[in-house]
Design an enzyme around this catalytic site. Structure first.
Site, PDB file in Angstrom:
ATOM      1  CG  HIS A  41       1.730  -8.705  -2.149  1.00 57.95           C
ATOM      2  ND1 HIS A  41       0.488  -8.157  -1.930  1.00 57.95           N
ATOM      3  CD2 HIS A  41       2.621  -7.718  -1.882  1.00 57.95           C
ATOM      4  CE1 HIS A  41       0.638  -6.891  -1.531  1.00 57.95           C
ATOM      5  NE2 HIS A  41       1.906  -6.606  -1.498  1.00 57.95           N
ATOM      6  CE  LYS A  97       1.934  -8.886   1.964  1.00 60.55           C
ATOM      7  NZ  LYS A  97       3.028  -8.123   2.616  1.00 60.55           N
TER       8      LYS A  97
END
Lengths: 251, 251, 251, 251
Positions: free
Chosen positions: D137, D141
């Protein structure tokens, strides 16, 4: 270099030009001194701006005149526009011969990952028996394989040739109907898939081992670090330079 | 099933046959009761062995007769040999119609990862606008694309057709000289690279997303779990079955 | 160099040594003049062989004495054995200072793809905001992360530091229980999976783009091109060299 | 179903809601009959709209009341909002028990490629000795590993357990400081890299073979096909359904 570099952008209203203007404005060591559009008088605009570096993201029909105008205005030039035929390059080199210290950098691709993939693959290629290239793009692309993949394959082929390597081994007897091409003896495969943007994978193989260099360009903001690098470096590299890799100190 | 399954192997001296014999001997629920070679009398060997399951890894010219001989000897049969034309399959189905309860499983590929890649890709295909296949093999392979990749592309094309999907979008205007093929409208790219064995990648794309299913077969020991699964399952599946996926309970 | 290079192999009966002997014998520009085993008198064997280059694939407890014996016999040395502590390296450098023109090359890894992955990743690292490493090995490996991945991460960290880059961005607030480590600020993930051998992936990321350098070592034959390269180059590189990359002309 | 489905969107001014409204309007078999925002009276808006299906992309504090209001207004409901605790789910099932024929579909993830990756990986998992998950990701995050990766690992673990498989083999003696977690015995690695969005890779391994299922979510438009699928299917699935996979006919 402690002074701020003054930058003028030609094609400032286009998609790339708009993004370049924003990136220049966001860089503390650069100052945006002119946004020049298709309808503007380029010579007048550059005369007023007294830019150190002019960046051209216009169209193939305008870029040659723009570069000569920018040189006449006393600037170094960074070019992201395509359409530079051998004749145009030759005329540009003649012009630069009369302007010692002035630099022009023309880059077919400002994506750092794309330029690195090509350059590093070429460095590694002579150590491997086999080499093939896969490029993957969105399905609205008209040409196959991509120009970047052609450049990469040609650079690999040149490195293999210089090392005395022959063609990659291949026992295939038939079946050559897929999207792609043979570029100087290096096979290039072209995948078109909804959802993708622009991606390239170089596969190098020896008995028992493989080296894969892959690059992904997800959107055009990815070109900005390369454009800014070119702007910062072009003044220190007199004459004509084609390819961002030459200002990346990769050797 | 608490009893041990008695297994006879035809082609026991070949590369695959040798590996199968070793795998059967290593499995606690299986017993190797006969190793039969090219020079042996198959009927006599099978009569003596009273095998529950006969495994055939011989040659295309021998496999049809072997299977009928094995059925006559009262066994179920697992076949890994190629060469099963539509005519041969039809004759086999006729023979099986007269032998209720007897099963024959012919598998073009016993690699679990290869069979799964094909089956899962076909399940997923109807949800995506674009689908392409890349297969990668060692450079001594003569055919391109591989049979497994052709099967995979055909299964994807069938799933797309059943879902009412048209061809994958593609604006390419020229450039179709690369290794590979168009299989029922699904593009298959064939990479040949020293160091690789047998690998396949299915790419499925939608706006903003991609699903990739990749499988790697590094050596022939990888086929043994699939062969043993077939041996254990064939007795419970009367009639003719083509494809290991049908005994994998994937639905 | 038109003369054939005479090569002696120490540890010739081991797995790597056997493979090296075969590779030397297969190379037209090399001649295998001695296979020396654990039970042999190394000094006597080397005296008789008058090798140009001695290759050591023995054990950590023997390698230091072997190298000094080989130098005393007048040879250059290529070392693939581990166990070279800073103290051993220092004693070796002292010995080499008294032997002008003599070269020793110690390589932690002879895999060309592995050495290239590390070297090229280090070259590219300063152009990217983020860098992480994934190494993947068979599940019987005891240490995690692998030595190669640690070297790679350290080289990337050094390149980032030299370019003035801080740590890779990371908003993670918790969740650091996976196999792997933080090596000088570069995250290394260690995957263990049946079927794999030795693989490494370097991921470099910028806004909108990614560069991935991946290498796969499928079996130990893949180390032979690197060993032969070292044999051919060590004579032209006096003194101590640690790392195959230094004889690969990658700059 | 030949009639057009009337759809009301709650949270219509949010990022996901806006995209859902556009997708509903672009679908010929759907009609957008209400855009409801945080400041609107949901009950009144739904009473006027007489929607067949209500889609909720609001916030955890509002979603439970919204769903009960939508059911009271006579609609089926599709929910993309998080925050559904076991207690909330229990109250919802009670409400649905009194409303035969009415359906609610709650989906933690509407990405078809993400849902397929999880579902197909769970189907394949019982055939493999080893299983690990890598999720990748963007670095902003906060949680690691991602919820999707946790779900995937849990589904793989459940499938392995049901098949009688023990833990994946792992000889690692130390080195568990990397980003990620052990989820029910399945190792999850979490990569954070600038340029990435949301990606997941499931690796399954056997001796000599590997199956990799990878999915990439490049932007939120990728969730729309899943949302529309849910809207079309929810009316045919009475009661509570958690997970888009249950309306994808994957079995």
């Amino acid at each position: 270099m402690t002074d701020v570099i003054k930058v003028a952008v030609l094609g400032a209203a286009g998609r790339m030009g708009t993004t370049v203007c924003a990136a220049v404005e966001a860089a503390p060591d650069l100052a945006l001194v002119a946004r020049v559009d298709a309808t503007d008088d380029v010579a007048a605009a550059l005369r007023d701006a007294s830019a150190d570096v002019v960046v051209d993201f216009t169209v193939p029909s305008a870029t040659e005149a723009n570069v000569h105008t920018a040189l006449a205005a006393g600037a170094h030039v960074v070019v992201g526009t395509t359409g530079w035929t051998p004749e145009r390059l030759e005329r540009l080199e003649e012009a630069l011969a009369a302007l010692p210290g002035r630099g022009v950098l023309i880059a077919p691709n400002f994506g750092l990952s794309a330029v690195l993939a090509m350059t590093l693959a070429a460095k590694a290629a002579r150590f491997f028996e086999s080499a093939e290239v896969i490029e993957l793009h969105h399905p609205d692309k008209v040409d196959a394989p991509s120009g970047t993949a052609r450049h990469t394959a040609a650079a690999i082929a040149a490195a293999r040739g210089a090392a005395g390597l022959g063609p990659s081994p291949d026992a295939t007897e038939s079946g050559f109907d897929a999207r792609g091409a043979d570029v100087d003896g290096v096979r290039v495969h072209a995948v078109r898939l909804r959802g993708l943007v622009a991606h390239e994978e170089v596969l190098l193989g020896n008995p028992g081992e493989q080296l894969v260099i892959r690059q992904d360009s997800f959107d055009r903001t990815s070109f900005m670090p390369g454009v800014l690098l070119a702007v910062r470096k072009v003044g220190g590299r007199p004459g004509l330079t084609v390819g961002l890799e030459h200002v990346m100190d990769l050797d």
